[in-house]
Structure formats: structure tokens, C-alpha cells
Design an enzyme around this catalytic site. Sequence first.
Site, PDB file in Angstrom:
ATOM      1  CG  HIS A   1      -0.925  32.145   4.722  1.00 52.77           C
ATOM      2  ND1 HIS A   1      -1.907  32.227   5.681  1.00 52.77           N
ATOM      3  CD2 HIS A   1       0.096  31.455   5.285  1.00 52.77           C
ATOM      4  CE1 HIS A   1      -1.494  31.590   6.777  1.00 52.77           C
ATOM      5  NE2 HIS A   1      -0.281  31.119   6.557  1.00 52.77           N
TER       6      HIS A   1
ATOM      7  CG  ASP B   1      -5.667  22.650   9.955  1.00 54.51           C
ATOM      8  OD1 ASP B   1      -4.557  22.077   9.887  1.00 54.51           O
ATOM      9  OD2 ASP B   1      -5.804  23.806  10.399  1.00 54.51           O
TER      10      ASP B   1
ATOM     11  NE  ARG C   1       0.885  18.916  12.598  1.00 57.77           N
ATOM     12  CZ  ARG C   1       0.864  20.072  11.940  1.00 57.77           C
ATOM     13  NH1 ARG C   1      -0.265  20.579  11.492  1.00 57.77           N
ATOM     14  NH2 ARG C   1       1.989  20.739  11.755  1.00 57.77           N
TER      15      ARG C   1
ATOM     16  CB  SER D   1      -1.794  22.541   8.464  1.00 57.04           C
ATOM     17  OG  SER D   1      -2.362  23.490   9.322  1.00 57.04           O
TER      18      SER D   1
ATOM     19  CE  LYS E   1      -4.766  26.513   8.708  1.00 52.68           C
ATOM     20  NZ  LYS E   1      -4.198  26.357  10.043  1.00 52.68           N
TER      21      LYS E   1
HETATM   22  N1  URA Z   1       0.303  27.069  11.001  1.00 53.91           N
HETATM   23  C1  URA Z   1      -0.704  26.297  10.550  1.00 53.91           C
HETATM   24  O1  URA Z   1      -1.751  26.801  10.152  1.00 53.91           O
HETATM   25  N2  URA Z   1      -0.544  24.972  10.552  1.00 53.91           N
HETATM   26  C2  URA Z   1       0.571  24.376  10.993  1.00 53.91           C
HETATM   27  O2  URA Z   1       0.643  23.177  10.952  1.00 53.91           O
HETATM   28  C3  URA Z   1       1.611  25.199  11.468  1.00 53.91           C
HETATM   29  C4  URA Z   1       1.449  26.542  11.451  1.00 53.91           C
END
Ligand code: URA
Length: 434
Positions: A82, A161, A168, A183, A187
Site C-alpha cells: 500500500h 470507514d 472526519r 482507516s 481496508k
Molecule cells: N487515507 C485513508 O484511507 N484514510 C485516511 O484516514 C487518510 C488517508
Amino acid sequence: MRMVDLIEKKRDNQELSTAEIQYIIERYTTGEIPDYQMSALLMAIYFNGMTEQERADLTMAMMKSGDTIDLSAIEGIKVDKHSTGGVGDTTTLVLGPLVAAVGVPVAKMSGRGLGHTGGTIDKLEAVKGFSVEIPKEEFIDLVNKNKISVIGQTGNLTPADKKLYALRDVTATVDSIPLIASSIMSKKLAAGADAIVLDVKTGAGAFMKTPEDAEKLAQAMVNIGNNVGRNTMAIISDMSQPLGFAIGNALEVKEAIDTLKGEGPEDLAELCLTLGSYMVLLAKKAATLEEARSALKEIIANGKALETFKLFLESQGGDASLVDDPSKLPQATYKIELPAKKDGYVKELIADEIGTAAMKLGAGRETKESVIDLAVGLVLNKKIGDTVKAGESLLTIHSNTEQVDDVKEMLYNSIIISDEHVEAPTLIHSHISK
Ligand code: URA
Ligand code: CA
């Protein structure tokens, strides 16, 4: 359990339990907990932070809020990579075939891009015939057979999320390390990774502007991963300037081909070897990083990396002949040079602004509805530290319209030429493990 009591607990800087965090995420996902209470909790987290246990619990709760991908039918350790996002980041296209060629299973579900340039799926669609929509069973078979397949994301992954990120965004609580780290990790876990390699970017084009902040985020993610039983490692890499030379979908496919041939830009090649070595190590296909790195270099030198890329494209209906003849990729009508206005040294190539210029040409999406032009983009002719003479081309604009004055102006504003000698930036700032 009452949400108001949990908000109070976090406000008073006490630790929330696993059950409490699960309660919050489950009920927020269904809508039983309203945005105004969640906003208050987020702000309390923003100020008081989260313990290691809370971070792991939040990650797992968000992962479980929707579908999870089961990759257990694929042999071997599935290592996912990632990147926290950059400009002209061509690494996934190179890393996939590269590590697959040494036996690491690459089972990737990718998304489309928003902003700067396209996502991996958009880039692959620059290959004529390539299909990103194949059935799950065929996807698994392809990974078992070829060690690599990439498809578009389907299903409802981590709805908690998605909802939280949007909240947020409007409550000034995006910039919280525990919230960002959980977050991203939720994923990755939902996508079925057994082990994770993280490329956390730092610099003008990155989310984390300084190496110190990037390190904090990387350490938080590495700790979460290891605390929930996934081997996780991270590097901090430079995104003060775009990676490689190409920014744009078809242009990046060409750059990936060059890199798989061993003829790519130095920084892109080095980053791929570094990230690839970690992937090979975590997949247990080598005993040490040095062994992993030499295996990858060998696979580039003997042509197997390129062969694997061809096989990968062909297996999903793509025209693999463009690997030997990249002129078969979508081409822009106009190639317009951007001449330097004075002699000197390239001091800055402000990555996010250059990315925005590429987006304006049509290489990326301004909104989710925008349609990408796969052919257009930018190819840098100079990188930070290079010398430049007045009139020499700084970069080439690949455009389908002749009228690029506003793009040129944006680019001139984001390329700073200095009279004094400038050092090239450090590419890999640090390595983070548990
Ligand atoms: N990228 C994400 O997937 N989540 C965040 O909170 C910030 C950047
Ligand atoms: Ca690039």
C-alpha cells in the site's frame, strides 16, 4: 452501553474496551449512532489519541463492518503493498509482475483514481482489451496459475470507514494518526492480505509533509498490523517530486515496461527493488532482504519480469504485443515542450501541483464522474538536482488539445530553478518495522 458514556470516557482520556469500540462502529454503520455523537467522539480521539489496543480494535471493527475478501484458495502468503499516494507513482504496475515472477502471489483488487492521475485500474485500461471485470473464481485460478491477477474492486468493503472518513472531512478530524492508520489498515485487512508492505510518502506531493510525521504514521500502521497478526513493514519514501518521469495513464504503462526491462528511471527502479524485496521477504520466498533483492535484479536481467507482465496482460484479454511496441498504447495528438526560461539547477518540482496540471489535461479525475483521457499527461525531462540551460525542455506535455497555456503557467509556477547547485533528494528516508 450508551454512546454518551463512551464519549465521556474518551473525553476523560480513559481507554475504550474492545467491546465498546465494536459497539460504536457497529451502531454507527447502521445509523443507530448519529453523526453528532460520532463527531464528538472523533474530536475526543483527535485530542486524546488512542492506545495500541484501541487502534487494533478500531481497525478490526471497521474491517468487520462490511464484506471481506477471502483469498484462502490462493496458495502461499498473500502480501499486499500500500502506498499513501503520490504523483506519477507507477510502482504497483512494476511490482506486481516483478514479485510474481519470483513466486509471490499477487491477488490485487484495485480502485480507480481520484485527483492527480488514475489508479492502477485506470492505467491497466490503457492496454487494449484488458478486462478488470473477471469472475472471482477465474481471478483465484489466475493467481494460482500465473501468480498475478488484478481486478476492480467489488463488494461493500469497510462501509464504516467510508462513513467515518466523510465525517472526519467535515469535522476537522482527518489529521489524527490513530484515525488515519486504522482507516488504511482496515481496508488492507478487508482485502485479504496476510502480510503488508507500506510505502509512506513524505514531501510536497504527500499527505505527510515531513519525514517525522510520515514515520509516526508508518509506525502506527506497522504496530496495528503486527498486533492483529499480519506481518507488516514500512518504508518512508520521498514525494517532494513526482516518481519517475511519466505522469499519466498510458505514459505510466510505458514507464512500467521500461522499468521491467531494466531501462526505467533510477528512482522508480530503486523504489520497486526496495518495496519488492520486502514483499519477497514477507512472502518467505527469500531468507534475507539481500537475497530477495538479488533475486529481483536477476528476474529483470533475464527477462522473466517482462514475460510475466505479458502473460498477465494476455490472461486478462489485453494486447500483450504493446510490451514490445509501446507505440500501440493510446497516444496524445500534441507533444508540447516546456522550455526553461533561464540557466540553473532544478531546485523544486512541486509534486502535487504538477499532478494537478496532469489532471487538468485529463489524466486524472476532478470529480468521481470525470472521464479520464488515457493518452494524456506529462513526461519530465529534468529532475531535482539536474542542470538546465535556457530553452532546454523541462518536460513534455502530452495533450489532445493545442491550447495548453493555463497548464504551462501552472507548470512554470511549480518548477523552481535556482542559480546554485542543488542536491537530488534522498529517495528512501527510513525503514520501519515492529
Ligand atoms: N487515507 C485513508 O484511507 N484514510 C485516511 O484516514 C487518510 C488517508
Ligand atoms: Ca511515474
